[in-house]
Design an enzyme around this catalytic site. Structure first.
Site, PDB file in Angstrom:
ATOM      1  CG  HIS A 205      -0.227   0.311   2.495  1.00 45.73           C
ATOM      2  ND1 HIS A 205       0.471  -0.650   3.182  1.00 45.73           N
ATOM      3  CD2 HIS A 205      -0.080   1.463   3.204  1.00 45.73           C
ATOM      4  CE1 HIS A 205       1.005  -0.098   4.263  1.00 45.73           C
ATOM      5  NE2 HIS A 205       0.688   1.180   4.305  1.00 45.73           N
TER       6      HIS A 205
HETATM    7  C1  UD1 Z   1      -1.792   5.554   6.099  1.00 52.12           C
HETATM    8  C2  UD1 Z   1      -0.454   5.942   6.732  1.00 52.12           C
HETATM    9  C3  UD1 Z   1       0.523   4.790   6.573  1.00 52.12           C
HETATM   10  C4  UD1 Z   1      -0.041   3.493   7.102  1.00 52.12           C
HETATM   11  C5  UD1 Z   1      -1.373   3.235   6.430  1.00 52.12           C
HETATM   12  C6  UD1 Z   1      -2.018   1.973   6.910  1.00 52.12           C
HETATM   13  C7  UD1 Z   1       0.131   8.333   6.569  1.00 52.12           C
HETATM   14  C8  UD1 Z   1       0.976   9.315   5.882  1.00 52.12           C
HETATM   15  N1  UD1 Z   1       0.130   7.097   6.058  1.00 52.12           N
HETATM   16  O1  UD1 Z   1      -1.577   5.395   4.705  1.00 52.12           O
HETATM   17  O2  UD1 Z   1       1.695   5.088   7.302  1.00 52.12           O
HETATM   18  O3  UD1 Z   1       0.850   2.438   6.846  1.00 52.12           O
HETATM   19  O4  UD1 Z   1      -2.236   4.347   6.687  1.00 52.12           O
HETATM   20  O5  UD1 Z   1      -3.153   1.691   6.173  1.00 52.12           O
HETATM   21  O6  UD1 Z   1      -0.515   8.671   7.549  1.00 52.12           O
HETATM   22  N2  UD1 Z   1      -8.900   5.271   1.879  1.00 52.12           N
HETATM   23  C9  UD1 Z   1     -10.172   4.760   1.841  1.00 52.12           C
HETATM   24  N3  UD1 Z   1     -10.751   4.439   3.030  1.00 52.12           N
HETATM   25  C10 UD1 Z   1     -10.137   4.605   4.210  1.00 52.12           C
HETATM   26  C11 UD1 Z   1      -8.828   5.119   4.226  1.00 52.12           C
HETATM   27  C12 UD1 Z   1      -8.228   5.447   3.056  1.00 52.12           C
HETATM   28  O7  UD1 Z   1     -10.767   4.609   0.790  1.00 52.12           O
HETATM   29  O8  UD1 Z   1     -10.725   4.267   5.256  1.00 52.12           O
HETATM   30  C13 UD1 Z   1      -8.237   5.589   0.598  1.00 52.12           C
HETATM   31  C14 UD1 Z   1      -8.438   6.994   0.136  1.00 52.12           C
HETATM   32  O9  UD1 Z   1      -8.544   6.960  -1.245  1.00 52.12           O
HETATM   33  C15 UD1 Z   1      -7.169   7.691   0.535  1.00 52.12           C
HETATM   34  C16 UD1 Z   1      -6.143   6.571   0.417  1.00 52.12           C
HETATM   35  O10 UD1 Z   1      -6.843   5.399   0.775  1.00 52.12           O
HETATM   36  O11 UD1 Z   1      -6.872   8.769  -0.274  1.00 52.12           O
HETATM   37  C17 UD1 Z   1      -4.972   6.748   1.316  1.00 52.12           C
HETATM   38  O12 UD1 Z   1      -5.381   6.961   2.675  1.00 52.12           O
HETATM   39  P1  UD1 Z   1      -4.433   7.829   3.642  1.00 52.12           P
HETATM   40  O13 UD1 Z   1      -5.038   7.910   4.983  1.00 52.12           O
HETATM   41  O14 UD1 Z   1      -4.072   9.104   2.971  1.00 52.12           O
HETATM   42  O15 UD1 Z   1      -3.087   7.005   3.711  1.00 52.12           O
HETATM   43  P2  UD1 Z   1      -2.767   5.427   3.674  1.00 52.12           P
HETATM   44  O16 UD1 Z   1      -2.213   5.086   2.354  1.00 52.12           O
HETATM   45  O17 UD1 Z   1      -3.912   4.622   4.182  1.00 52.12           O
END
Ligand code: UD1
Length: 362
Positions: A205
């Site tokens: 991821h």
């Molecule tokens: C975040 C953390 C990462 C951790 C990961 C675990 C940061 C910078 N990164 O990354 O260190 O390893 O979580 O999962 O804080 N999204 C959904 N539903 C959700 C959450 C996210 O659809 O419940 C999608 C969205 O499109 C979003 C993308 O995932 O833009 C990324 O989510 P984000 O919270 O920005 O970072 P992660 O990649 O999950």
């Protein structure tokens, strides 16, 4: 003493769970704030239920956004909470955007900050988490460290000795507590794997691995190739799913089983029974070390070097070919079992932390 505990994203939930339990036992007043960085049922609610975390007192519902948007929004929404509650301490865990954002808000309001999982360094500032770690540690008052490398890093950065506590790993507290329950999960049967056949478990991821379409395609092809040798289970993070869908990438091989993100107990069961794990996660490197499962980390560096010293974890770089080769090597040879357990990864880290907090408060 009132402590505001902060969680935001999936890996925070396993870390806060034993801390909340230990605080309850010590009759410490606490308030749980969920920033809402992760909001999907499978990325958040499911973990609260399975890890028996009480419902958050407040959910800031920040959701997704760019690094700056998300961080800024968390800060904007957390500030009034701190102003209203006036806690004695804000406790943050891990290295996600919520960790850094809430630590910054608290310290600027003159509230002490405790950082659990302090001192880890990948020395790779292209990772958002590395920036979060460096900033959070620089402004925290109490730094709780999970492995010895963290102590060395903090000392090198000039953090005063009296702020640093080597306490062990709260994520492993949770693993040890739930391992027996996880064995009762029926996930293997649900995936058609109850016959005891070997399988690999993969998760990817990190932005650096999945945001680039060609890179992601390369990894998917390598996983399909590995699926000729053994079944590969691939629970897909929403970020990875989004990029795969945009690029029109779908699983083709029936032996590459792509599933939605799994709950804690199902995932722990799958790790515990797997032949090998392929991942770019931080926490999974640690969990496989305790479980003694060979782990191939698809990154050029790790902030958790103890997992390599223990012999279970191997960095294979962001390279699908190297990943495939390493996985096939382990299939041909014996399992690389953990020679030793990292120091203080004994299920008592949260207890140690709460003892220290109680002493500091007294
Ligand atoms: C975040 C953390 C990462 C951790 C990961 C675990 C940061 C910078 N990164 O990354 O260190 O390893 O979580 O999962 O804080 N999204 C959904 N539903 C959700 C959450 C996210 O659809 O419940 C999608 C969205 O499109 C979003 C993308 O995932 O833009 C990324 O989510 P984000 O919270 O920005 O970072 P992660 O990649 O999950």
């Amino acid at each position: 003493m009132l402590v505001v505990n902060v969680v935001g994203a999936r890996p925070n939930f396993m870390k806060i769970s034993p801390l909340i339990t230990a605080m309850e036992r010590a009759e410490m007043q606490q308030c749980l704030v969920h920033t809402g960085q992760h909001y999907d049922a499978t990325m958040s609610d499911l973990f609260f239920r399975q890890l028996e975390i009480p419902q958050p007192d407040l959910n800031l519902e920040v959701g997704s956004g760019s690094q700056a948007e998300q961080t800024a929004e968390i800060m904007r929404r957390f500030e009034p909470v701190v102003l209203e509650k006036r806690p004695d301490l804000v406790l943050v865990v891990g290295d996600v955007n919520s960790t850094m954002a809430c630590a910054l808000v608290a310290v600027k309001l003159g509230i002490r900050v405790a950082h659990v999982e302090a001192g880890l360094r990948s020395f790779d500032r292209s990772m958002p988490e590395e920036i979060n770690r460096v900033v959070t540690d620089a402004i925290s008052d109490l730094l709780f460290v999970s492995e010895r490398s963290g102590l060395e890093n903090l000392r090198r950065e000039g953090v005063p000795e009296e702020k640093i506590y080597f306490v062990g790993n709260v994520m492993i507290d949770t693993l040890l507590r739930h391992r027996a329950r996880a064995r009762q999960s029926d996930i293997l049967a649900r995936l058609g794997l109850s016959g005891g056949q070997p399988y690999a478990l993969a998760t990817l991821h990190r932005p650096s691995n999945v945001d680039d379409v060609e890179k992601l395609r390369g990894f998917m092809l390598a996983l399909e190739e590995l699926a000729r040798d053994l079944t590969v289970i691939f629970p897909i993070h929403p970020r990875t799913r989004k990029h795969a869908a945009n690029a029109g990438i779908n699983g083709i091989s029936p032996s590459l089983i792509m599933v939605d993100p799994l709950g804690y107990l199902d995932f722990l069961n799958l790790m515990d029974n797997s032949r090998l794990v392929i991942t770019d996660s931080g926490g999974i490197q640690e969990e496989t070390t305790v479980l003694g499962i060979p782990c191939f980390t698809v990154r050029d560096n790790t902030e958790r070097p103890v997992t390599i010293e223990c012999g279970t974890n191997q960095l294979v770089g962001c390279d699908p070919v190297a990943m495939l080769k390493a996985a096939r090597d382990v299939l041909r040879n014996h399992n690389r079992r953990s020679e030793r357990m990292p120091e203080l990864w004994d299920g008592k880290a949260a207890e140690r932390i709460i003892e220290i907090l109680s002493a500091v408060a007294a």
